[in-house]
Structure formats: structure tokens, C-alpha cells
Design a protein around this motif. Structure first.
Motif, short mmCIF file in Angstrom:
data_model
loop_
_atom_site.label_atom_id
_atom_site.label_comp_id
_atom_site.label_asym_id
_atom_site.label_seq_id
_atom_site.Cartn_x
_atom_site.Cartn_y
_atom_site.Cartn_z
N UNK A 287 0.87 -1.18 0.00
CA UNK A 287 0.00 0.00 0.00
C UNK A 287 0.90 1.23 0.00
N UNK A 288 0.65 2.12 -0.92
CA UNK A 288 1.51 3.29 -1.07
C UNK A 288 1.35 4.21 0.13
N UNK A 289 2.46 4.43 0.85
CA UNK A 289 2.45 5.27 2.03
C UNK A 289 3.75 6.06 2.09
N UNK A 290 3.65 7.37 2.05
CA UNK A 290 4.85 8.21 2.13
C UNK A 290 5.58 8.05 3.45
N UNK A 291 4.87 7.65 4.50
CA UNK A 291 5.52 7.44 5.79
C UNK A 291 6.61 6.39 5.68
N UNK A 292 6.45 5.41 4.77
CA UNK A 292 7.48 4.38 4.62
C UNK A 292 8.81 4.99 4.18
N UNK A 293 8.75 5.91 3.22
CA UNK A 293 9.99 6.54 2.76
C UNK A 293 10.54 7.48 3.81
N UNK A 294 9.67 8.15 4.55
CA UNK A 294 10.15 9.01 5.62
C UNK A 294 10.91 8.20 6.66
N UNK A 295 10.35 7.06 7.04
CA UNK A 295 11.05 6.19 7.99
C UNK A 295 12.36 5.67 7.40
N UNK A 296 12.35 5.32 6.11
CA UNK A 296 13.57 4.86 5.45
C UNK A 296 14.63 5.95 5.47
N UNK A 297 14.23 7.19 5.23
CA UNK A 297 15.18 8.30 5.27
C UNK A 297 15.77 8.48 6.66
N UNK A 298 14.95 8.36 7.68
CA UNK A 298 15.46 8.47 9.05
C UNK A 298 16.42 7.33 9.37
N UNK A 299 16.13 6.15 8.85
CA UNK A 299 17.04 5.01 9.03
C UNK A 299 18.39 5.28 8.37
N UNK A 300 18.36 5.78 7.13
CA UNK A 300 19.61 6.06 6.41
C UNK A 300 20.45 7.11 7.13
N UNK A 301 19.80 8.17 7.59
CA UNK A 301 20.53 9.23 8.28
C UNK A 301 21.14 8.70 9.58
N UNK A 302 20.40 7.87 10.30
CA UNK A 302 20.92 7.33 11.57
C UNK A 302 22.05 6.33 11.32
N UNK A 303 21.86 5.47 10.34
CA UNK A 303 22.86 4.43 10.08
C UNK A 303 24.19 5.02 9.61
N UNK A 304 24.14 6.18 8.94
CA UNK A 304 25.37 6.75 8.39
C UNK A 304 25.79 8.02 9.11
#
Length: 451
Positions: A287-304
């Protein structure tokens, strides 16, 4: 209000002094604030006043009331508006969203330029820019559009296109701009930014900083619930199968729900924490949800340990030879990128992103995106998203040759890639809310296949 009239009104009503003097004591004191607001909102009202004698009554009935009512209205309206504005400033502060003037600007600014209204982080142009080679080639005379064929320019103007570029074999073969837009105009990506976040994710996975099987809450432990939400993985976020219940709402009349609310918030991490309900078990469907990409972006910023804009600048923008600087909208000054949207870049640099993907992740003799990740985004994931093929933040629209895919943003933003014809098409628009996307892809495919 009636006890603090301007001098002109007081002079006009001098003959009513007898009535004023004989009002009950409670009428001569100022009304409570709430009562004043109610009266202002409902329009001017007339209080009943009993005349003391026949002469005064005749005088009152003979005098026209229009001017007095109008003046009271002109006084009441600014006060009512003042109360409304003061209340709206308080409300926006409590909701932690932009101030009323910014909200008004959003309603009057084209979507392609709304990035100018929010805080940004800059993505500098490459120190070694690589201009696109130009080789002019005519487009087909017509393209399919809603059951008929129309001239290409009619298609572009009908869909409120701002910029339209075609690349074949890495060469810019066609470039079109509406009046007021040029090759150096920054235009908003909207959700096409999701596909850029995917490229950053592919790099992080290749470098071993992230795995698709990693759980969201293991990287962002503040989001733990102790329930089904905790099972969400990076793969779920990439393929829009998380089940997080934040609906895709872009309705300006309901700005405080779903994605519209996320777009306005000035605290994206808090928004994520406040929205951990699930629509379905993670990984069970798409199901298309922009929150998924927002969470992915927060993951990327935290991981790196770095902001997304800096990752994009160093890992993609510079090595691919971007000609111009870009920006990425933030939730507040020096805050968090809106990962699910809102990169603001020039049309030719969007075209370079498409060419980077078409070239299997290579640009300027460098392997920038891992080939394995290009294969990942080019292969539809098991679960369709809203009836269309989808994989790692890239769309696989129905029809065509089955090999093409695209970044796609609301209001008509496309970075279309067709490996079969070796064509990239960029279309940046201000065309409604998710309007005529299938028909637009049919037109883009006809252009790609005409070469």
C-alpha cells in the motif's frame, strides 16, 4: 464595542444621548470578549432601546439606520479577523506547523515552487559538472491521449508541464519549457524524491551499513511498541509493505491528516512516533504510504550519521556531475529532510539521475550505484502497490514492454527510464493530484519507442 465608537459616529448619534443615558447599567459596561466575538461573527446586531417620550421616538424612526449599521460592521469585522488570526497563530504553534501566512502562500503557490516556502539544506553542484551532450531529434507528431492522438505540445500544455526533456543514448535530443521556466529553474520533485532515497539505500546496503532484513526499531529504538509494528524491516519500507497507517491525503481542505499533516509538521521524528498504528501486518501486502519513505530516510541518516542532503551531495550529486545546486526541504531550520518528497533541482539534473539509472549505475566512468541495486529496482517486488508493480521506491506501470520503470511524483513529476529504447524522459508538471498517470505513461512510452 458600542461604548468605544469613533468620534464621527458619536457626533452622528448625538441626538440619541437620552437613550444612551437611560440604558440599564449592565448595557453601559463593555461586553465580555466571547460575546463580542459571537456578535462579530454573526454580523451587526441592533439592541432594543425604549424611548422616553414620543419626540425621541419620532426622531429615531426618522433617522436612517444604514450608516450606523455599516460603521458598526466595519469596526466589528477587523476585530473578528484579529481574533481569528490570533487564534490561528496559537493553533499553528500548538500543532507545530507553519504559521498562517505560510499556509496561505501554500494555497496560492504552484506545487512546483512550494519548496521555496520551507527550510532547506543545500546540495552543491558538482565540482566537475558534466553537461549533457546535445543532439536534436524531432519528436513524433502526435502521442496517444485518452483514446485519441494529439500533438505533443497539446499533451504538454494540457498536463500543465513546466519542463520536458528526452535523452536517447545519453544525449539530450529534446528540451521544452513553458514560459517562465528555464534550464536553471529549480522545480520540486515531490515523490520522485522517493526513488532518489532508494539509490542512497542501495549504496548503504552495498557498503554494509544497512541490510534489507534489518528491523526498523533496531535502528530507531525510540519507535519500539512491543507489538506488530516492531516487525517492520527495511525491505518493507523499500517496497511499501510496512502497513503503517498514515493515509495518502493531499487535500488542501483537510491539511491536518495523513501525508498532508506530515508535509506540514516541523518535527518529523515526533510525527513518526505519533503514528505507529498498522493497517495490516508488515510484509503481508503493498500500500503506497509516504511514511514508509520518511522512515527509510530516518534510518539512512541514523545508520550513516549524516543528513540525507549531505549523503546525496557526496555520494550521487558530485560524482554524477550535476550541473546545478539543488535543495532538500526540511521540517525546520537545520532539521530533518522530508525524505518522502521535496528535492528541488533543475530539469537537466533530474535527467542525469535517470541516465545514471539507465547506465546501470555508472556516470563519468565511475560506478556510483551498485549494479545489483539497479537490478533490484528494475524487478517488480512480490506485492503490487495500489495495483501497479513496485520495487524499492520505483514504479512499474502496467503495459509497455514490461522493462520500463519510473520515479513518479504527485502533480505530475516523472523520471521515466526505458532500457529497451535506451531512453530517459523527464516531465515536471503542476497537474492535479495523481491525475492521468496511466495515460501519461502511455504518451511517454510512445515517445520512447519512436526513436
Amino acid at each position: 464595542m458600542s461604548d468605544h465608537r469613533p468620534a464621527a459616529e458619536a457626533a452622528d448619534e448625538a441626538d440619541e444621548a437620552v437613550d444612551t443615558d437611560q440604558k440599564a447599567p449592565q448595557d453601559s459596561s463593555p461586553e465580555p470578549a466571547a460575546s463580542s466575538r459571537s456578535a462579530s461573527a454573526a454580523g451587526p446586531t441592533t439592541r432594543a432601546v425604549e424611548p422616553t417620550d414620543r419626540t425621541v421616538a419620532d426622531s429615531r424612526s426618522a433617522r436612517p439606520r444604514t450608516r450606523r449599521v455599516l460603521r458598526r460592521t466595519l469596526i466589528a469585522l477587523p476585530v473578528a479577523l484579529g481574533v481569528l488570526v490570533a487564534g490561528s497563530y496559537t493553533a499553528t504553534a500548538l500543532l507545530d506547523i507553519p504559521s498562517p501566512p505560510t499556509l496561505v502562500q501554500l494555497l496560492t503557490t504552484e506545487p512546483s515552487r512550494q519548496g521555496d516556502l520551507f527550510a532547506t539544506r543545500t546540495i552543491p553542484a558538482s565540482a566537475t559538472p558534466a553537461p549533457l551532450p546535445v543532439h536534436d531529434v524531432s519528436l513524433p507528431a502526435t502521442v496517444p491521449w485518452k483514446g485519441e492522438r494529439v500533438p505533443v505540445e497539446q499533451f504538454l500544455t494540457t498536463t500543465h508541464t513546466n519542463a520536458f526533456l528526452v535523452l536517447r543514448n545519453g544525449r539530450l535530443t529534446h528540451e521544452w519549457y513553458r514560459n517562465g521556466v528555464s534550464p536553471t529553474t529549480r522545480l520540486s520533485s515531490w515523490s520522485a524524491a522517493k526513488s532518489v532515497v532508494s539509490l542512497l539505500a542501495g549504496q548503504a546496503i552495498e557498503q554494509g551499513r544497512l541490510r534489507e532484513d534489518d528491523r526498523l526499531v533496531d535502528i530507531l529504538p525510540q519507535l519500539k511498541t512491543g507489538g506488530a509494528y516492531d516487525a517492520i524491516t527495511v525491505r518493507d519500507l523499500l517496497d511499501m509493505t510496512s502497513g503503517v497507517d498514515v493515509p495518502e491525503n493531499y487535500n488542501e481542505y483537510y491539511p491536518l491528516t495523513g501525508t498532508a499533516r506530515m508535509y506540514l509538521t516541523r518535527d518529523l521524528p515526533a510525527f513518526a512516533q505519533d503514528h505507529r498504528e498498522l493497517q495490516f501486518p508488515p510484509g503481508s501486502q503493498g500500500a503506497y504510504r509516504s511514511i514508509d519513505t520518511e522512515l527509510l530516510g530516518q534510518v539512512l541518516a541514523k545508520a550513516q550519521g549524516r543528513p540525507l542532503a549531505d549523503l546525496l551531495a557526496d555520494n550521487i550529486w558530485a560524482p554524477m556531475g550535476a550541473q546545478d545546486s539543488a535543495t532538500w526541504n526540511l521540517d525546520h531550520d537545520n532539521g530533518h529532510e522530508k525524505a518522502y518528497c521535496c528535492i528541488n533541482a533543475t530539469p537537466r539534473d533530474y535527467a542525469k539521475l535517470g541516465q545514471l539509472v539507465l547506465n546501470n549505475g555508472r556516470a563519468q566512468d565511475k560506478q556510483i550505484i551498485p549494479p545489483a541495486w539497479i537490478k533490484r529496482i528494475a524487478t517488480p517486488a512480490p506485492h503490487k502497490v495500489d495495483g501497479w508493480g513496485y520495487s524499492a521506491q520505483w514504479w512499474h506501470p502496467p503495459g509497455g514492454n514490461g522493462k520500463d520503470y519510473s520515479a513518479l511524483g504527485v502533480y505530475g513529476q516523472y523520471i521515466y527510464v526505458d532500457p529497451v529504447s535506451k531512453t530517459v524522459v523527464v516531465k515536471l508538471s503542476d497537474y492535479g493530484d495523481q491525475q492521468d498517470e496511466q495515460e501519461t505513461f502511455d504518451a511517454l512510452r510512445a515517445i520512447a519507442q519512436s526513436g
